[in-house]
Scaffold this active site. Structure first.
Site, PDB file in Angstrom:
ATOM      1  N   GLY A   1     -41.270  -7.031  67.888  1.00 49.24           N
ATOM      2  CA  GLY A   1     -41.998  -8.031  68.648  1.00 49.24           C
ATOM      3  C   GLY A   1     -43.331  -8.392  68.045  1.00 49.24           C
ATOM      4  O   GLY A   1     -43.423  -8.982  66.976  1.00 49.24           O
ATOM      5  N   ARG A   2     -44.408  -7.982  68.706  1.00 48.17           N
ATOM      6  CA  ARG A   2     -45.742  -8.454  68.336  1.00 48.17           C
ATOM      7  C   ARG A   2     -46.186  -8.063  66.937  1.00 48.17           C
ATOM      8  O   ARG A   2     -47.033  -8.735  66.348  1.00 48.17           O
ATOM      9  CB  ARG A   2     -46.748  -7.980  69.386  1.00 48.17           C
TER      10      ARG A   2
ATOM     11  N   CYS B   1     -37.434  -9.630  80.841  1.00 47.44           N
ATOM     12  CA  CYS B   1     -38.834 -10.007  80.955  1.00 47.44           C
ATOM     13  C   CYS B   1     -39.417  -9.526  82.282  1.00 47.44           C
ATOM     14  O   CYS B   1     -38.897  -9.860  83.345  1.00 47.44           O
ATOM     15  CB  CYS B   1     -38.995 -11.512  80.836  1.00 47.44           C
TER      16      CYS B   1
ATOM     17  N   HIS C   1     -34.472  -3.100  75.207  1.00 41.04           N
ATOM     18  CA  HIS C   1     -35.854  -2.642  75.109  1.00 41.04           C
ATOM     19  C   HIS C   1     -35.904  -1.229  75.667  1.00 41.04           C
ATOM     20  O   HIS C   1     -35.497  -0.986  76.799  1.00 41.04           O
ATOM     21  CB  HIS C   1     -36.783  -3.573  75.895  1.00 41.04           C
TER      22      HIS C   1
ATOM     23  N   MET D   1     -40.904 -14.219  72.389  1.00 38.51           N
ATOM     24  CA  MET D   1     -42.193 -13.921  73.026  1.00 38.51           C
ATOM     25  C   MET D   1     -42.779 -15.204  73.573  1.00 38.51           C
ATOM     26  O   MET D   1     -43.039 -16.150  72.810  1.00 38.51           O
ATOM     27  CB  MET D   1     -43.141 -13.254  72.024  1.00 38.51           C
TER      28      MET D   1
END
Length: 431
Positions: free
Chosen positions: A292-293, A156, A229, A72
């Site tokens: 991820g986050r 991305c 993803h 990230m």
């Protein structure tokens, strides 16, 4: 001789770029490609397990990447990875995406971009770019840092990436180039090269188009592992935040890839936020899961359960106070190393701001932290000013119960799979 540039988290927090490690053990991997076979060395690792590539099985000293933390930009820097590794010993960690041009043009200052502590293994360097010469040079320069894998960014959607140099998710529209790029990287490194991609781009979002990309890239390069993803990318001015929200998740595409490409490995990414959901994906036979986050926003609640729930390790009994003590030593050892007072206390403390999420004292801790950034010059003084907001019961308790999650997140996914991919035309093309 091996040079590690970084900071030791266990025995000392003295920068180890001045320390020469006197021995280097090597493992060897024979990469089996369609056109060539090369013997490649692998850097020294941590725990024995098996990692599969097409046609052969490679003994590694790591657990398989059942769980990894996504690369990230502006988030998975050296500070966050240090914190993550203090909490989880087995999660695979990724760097931020580094443009090949950055590595090439900063070759006199590479420690700033590529240095990490040996304890961060297993660690993957993600590279982005669309210039084959720079990709080759960047890979050669990165070899001195002994990353465990290199990941090529084809996922991305940020305008900073997709609109500048035409790389990131835009490269999914040019699988021939992706195959060439990976082959160039692989020819200049001793470690596996993987791909991170989306399930599609803009209107090129059918399952067959995704399969065409996977087939072409795996046929034209030695890559045998894709991190997928499960949302497509929207490139026409849509922000990265909206790209994580607007395109629908299509987990059925991921699981169809497992069916249609049994000789490849796939890690699923997107919309998975708890260890319960990670287990749900693995229960449906996902090869690996990337988060991820959520790993950044809830590091203790999520990463604190990875080793036990995902890898079956016994509970460590680690407490937040113990983690912070080690992190303080790390932080005070790196303050100001880049000159101009960078990193400063705010930089180093940034990954900690969600460390007490949902706990008593969390709001007061954040207010005290914001005030402490104004005058604290060491991590020791930062913690002395802020941790008074957190009860001892929170600081001294080990990881608690597993947070709730959607155990049925992947229920029925196999009934939604698209029709099987027919690779006959591609096989004729690449025969």
């Amino acid at each position: 001789m091996v040079k590690f540039s970084g900071y030791s988290l266990i025995s000392s927090f003295t920068p180890v770029h001045s320390v020469v490690l006197k021995s280097r053990r090597r493992l060897f991997l024979v990469k089996c490609c369609k056109n060539s076979t090369k013997s490649r060395g692998l850097s020294t690792c941590v725990q024995v397990d098996q990692l599969y590539t097409k046609g052969n099985m490679v003994a590694r000293r790591y657990h398989r990447p059942l769980f990894s933390v996504a690369p990230m930009m502006d988030w998975t820097d050296n500070h966050f990875r240090t914190l993550a590794r203090l909490i989880s010993k087995h999660a695979w960690l990724y760097t931020e995406m580094l443009a090949a041009e950055t590595i090439v043009y900063q070759k006199g200052n590479l420690d700033r971009f590529l240095a990490y502590s040996p304890e961060q293994h297993p660690i993957v360097l993600q590279i982005g770019g669309s210039n084959l010469e720079n990709l080759a040079k960047a890979t050669e320069l990165a070899n001195a840092y002994h990353y465990d894998e290199i990941n090529f960014n084809c996922g991305c959607p940020s305008p900073r990436v997709a609109g500048h140099g035409c790389f990131g998710a835009r490269l999914m529209l040019d699988p021939k180039f992706v195959g060439e790029a990976i082959s160039v990287i692989a020819a200049n490194t001793n470690v596996p090269v993987t791909v991170k991609c989306r399930i599609g781009v803009d209107d090129h979002d059918s399952y067959n188009e995704l399969c065409d990309f996977i087939y072409k890239v795996s046929s034209l390069s030695p890559t045998r592992h894709f991190i997928v993803h499960s949302r497509k990318a929207l490139l026409n001015g849509v922000s990265p935040a909206d790209n994580r929200r607007i395109p629908p998740l299509k987990y059925e595409y991921y699981y169809a890839l497992l069916r249609d490409f049994p000789d490849l490995k796939f890690t699923i990414n997107g919309g998975i936020n708890t260890v319960t959901e990670v287990k749900a994906a693995l229960r449906e036979e996902a090869h690996g899961v990337m988060v991820g986050r959520a790993a950044y926003n809830y590091p203790w609640q999520l990463l604190g359960h990875v080793d036990t729930v995902i890898y079956g390790a016994p509970p460590s009994g680690l407490t937040r106070r113990e983690v912070l003590k080690k992190y303080q030593e790390y932080g005070d050892s790196v303050l100001g190393i880049n000159g101009n007072n960078r990193p400063n206390v705010r930089d180093v403390a940034k990954p900690l701001l969600n460390f007490f999420h949902s706990e008593p004292g969390n709001s007061l801790w954040k207010r005290k932290a914001d005030a402490a950034f104004q005058d604290c010059t060491t991590m020791k003084s930062f913690f002395e000013e802020t941790l008074v907001a957190i009860p001892d019961s929170v600081l001294d308790s080990p990881v608690g119960e597993i947070p709730s999650g959607r155990e049925d997140l992947f229920a029925g996914v196999h009934s939604l799979l698209p029709p099987p991919y027919d690779a006959s035309e591609q096989e004729a093309l690449y025969a």
